[in-house]
Design an enzyme around this catalytic site. Structure first.
Site, PDB file in Angstrom:
ATOM      1  N   GLU A 125      -8.106   4.496  11.878  1.00 55.53           N
ATOM      2  CA  GLU A 125      -7.075   4.184  12.874  1.00 55.53           C
ATOM      3  C   GLU A 125      -6.794   5.416  13.717  1.00 55.53           C
ATOM      4  OE1 GLU A 125      -2.932   4.341  11.286  1.00 55.53           O
ATOM      5  OE2 GLU A 125      -3.907   4.029   9.318  1.00 55.53           O
TER       6      GLU A 125
ATOM      7  N   ASP B  18      -9.568   3.403   5.663  1.00 54.90           N
ATOM      8  CA  ASP B  18      -8.484   3.367   6.647  1.00 54.90           C
ATOM      9  C   ASP B  18      -8.953   4.126   7.886  1.00 54.90           C
ATOM     10  OD1 ASP B  18      -6.183   3.658   8.141  1.00 54.90           O
ATOM     11  OD2 ASP B  18      -5.001   4.608   6.566  1.00 54.90           O
TER      12      ASP B  18
ATOM     13  N   ASP C 277       0.852  -1.185   0.000  1.00 54.17           N
ATOM     14  CA  ASP C 277       0.000   0.000   0.000  1.00 54.17           C
ATOM     15  C   ASP C 277       0.887   1.234   0.000  1.00 54.17           C
ATOM     16  OD1 ASP C 277       0.027   1.019   3.093  1.00 54.17           O
ATOM     17  OD2 ASP C 277      -0.005  -1.172   3.020  1.00 54.17           O
TER      18      ASP C 277
END
Length: 276
Positions: free
Chosen positions: A165, A163, A74
């Site tokens: 986090e 994503d 990634d």
């Protein structure tokens, strides 16, 4: 011999200057011994997958090789222009590129990263770095789809990834309670599915998920899990998931730092791209 006259005056002047300099230094603000300055907040848009994993979740050994897993990477603007032929020749067969963050940032290298991985033969996808404190999940899902995060049934395009986090710009949970965070994520996932017909992949770390969602289990039935853990195994998974679809296992891999495993064969990865 005693110092007299001009010599004594010169000595006194010199001593006075030294004392004044010492007093000036002692009067400056200073930190207690052993204290550290607070970490600098990075600029908005600079976040990327796994930005907080090492700091919050630690780092261990690399995983043992498994024939039934497929290597991926990634990337974000931190990698700039990526040497895709080098990665292909090393065995990397899939890649995700950061497309967007919040509703204020798009990756300036996205075209080279997303298109370049496809051009060398990889199966590719795009991801969005969530900032739940800046706008709603629905709004950010729309921004993502409108800026490269869509999906096509060509067998080479993976569903977009969320994503979610640690917040690199402030409070780890973006100032949200666990229930409010779950609602934000649900709104994003629902809107992404409404726009593309696919369930988005969810990238997170177990320790963050426990802290910021209360270890919510309700997404596991429909949402592929991309787990972040830099260790010899993926370890404990968030509640509800019995296995992961993808695993980001290191931030210090060759050519680009972030390397990943798809939990299956290349044919199974193509199946995910097609929606099977």
């Amino acid at each position: 011999m005693p110092i007299r006259g001009s010599g004594r005056s010169a000595l006194l002047a010199a001593l006075t200057a030294v004392v004044a300099a010492l007093l000036a230094v002692l009067s400056l603000p200073h930190m207690a011994a052993g204290a550290e300055s607070p970490p600098a907040v990075p600029p908005r848009g600079s976040a990327h997958m796994g930005m907080g994993v090492v700091a919050h979740d630690g780092r261990g050994g690399l995983p043992a090789g498994r024939a039934a897993q497929t290597e991926g990477v990634d990337v974000s603007s931190h990698q700039g222009k990526v040497a895709w032929p080098t990665l292909w020749n090393s065995g990397v067969r899939w890649a995700y590129a950061k497309a967007s963050e919040g509703t204020y940032y798009t990756n300036p290298y996205f075209s080279q990263q997303y298109g370049g991985s496809y051009d060398v033969g990889m199966i590719h996808g795009a991801y969005h770095f969530a900032t739940p404190d800046t706008s709603s999940g629905t709004t950010q899902a729309n921004y993502f789809v409108d800026h490269g995060g869509g999906w096509s049934a060509d067998g080479r395009t993976l569903p977009g990834a969320l994503d979610i986090e640690w917040n690199p710009y402030g409070d780890a949970c973006y100032g949200k309670s666990p229930s409010a965070m779950v609602t934000w994520i649900r709104d994003f996932l629902n809107q992404y599915r409404a726009r593309t017909g696919r369930n988005a992949v969810l990238y997170t770390a177990t320790s963050w998920w426990k802290q910021c969602t209360g270890n919510y289990a309700g997404f596991a039935a429909t949402t592929p899990l991309w787990i972040a853990r830099y260790a010899s195994s993926a370890g404990e998974l968030p509640a509800g998931w019995s296995s992961y679809t993808m695993w980001q296992y290191t931030s210090t891999g060759p050519t680009v730092g972030d390397h990943d495993k798809f939990n299956g064969t290349l044919d199974q990865l193509r199946g995910l791209a097609l929606g099977s």
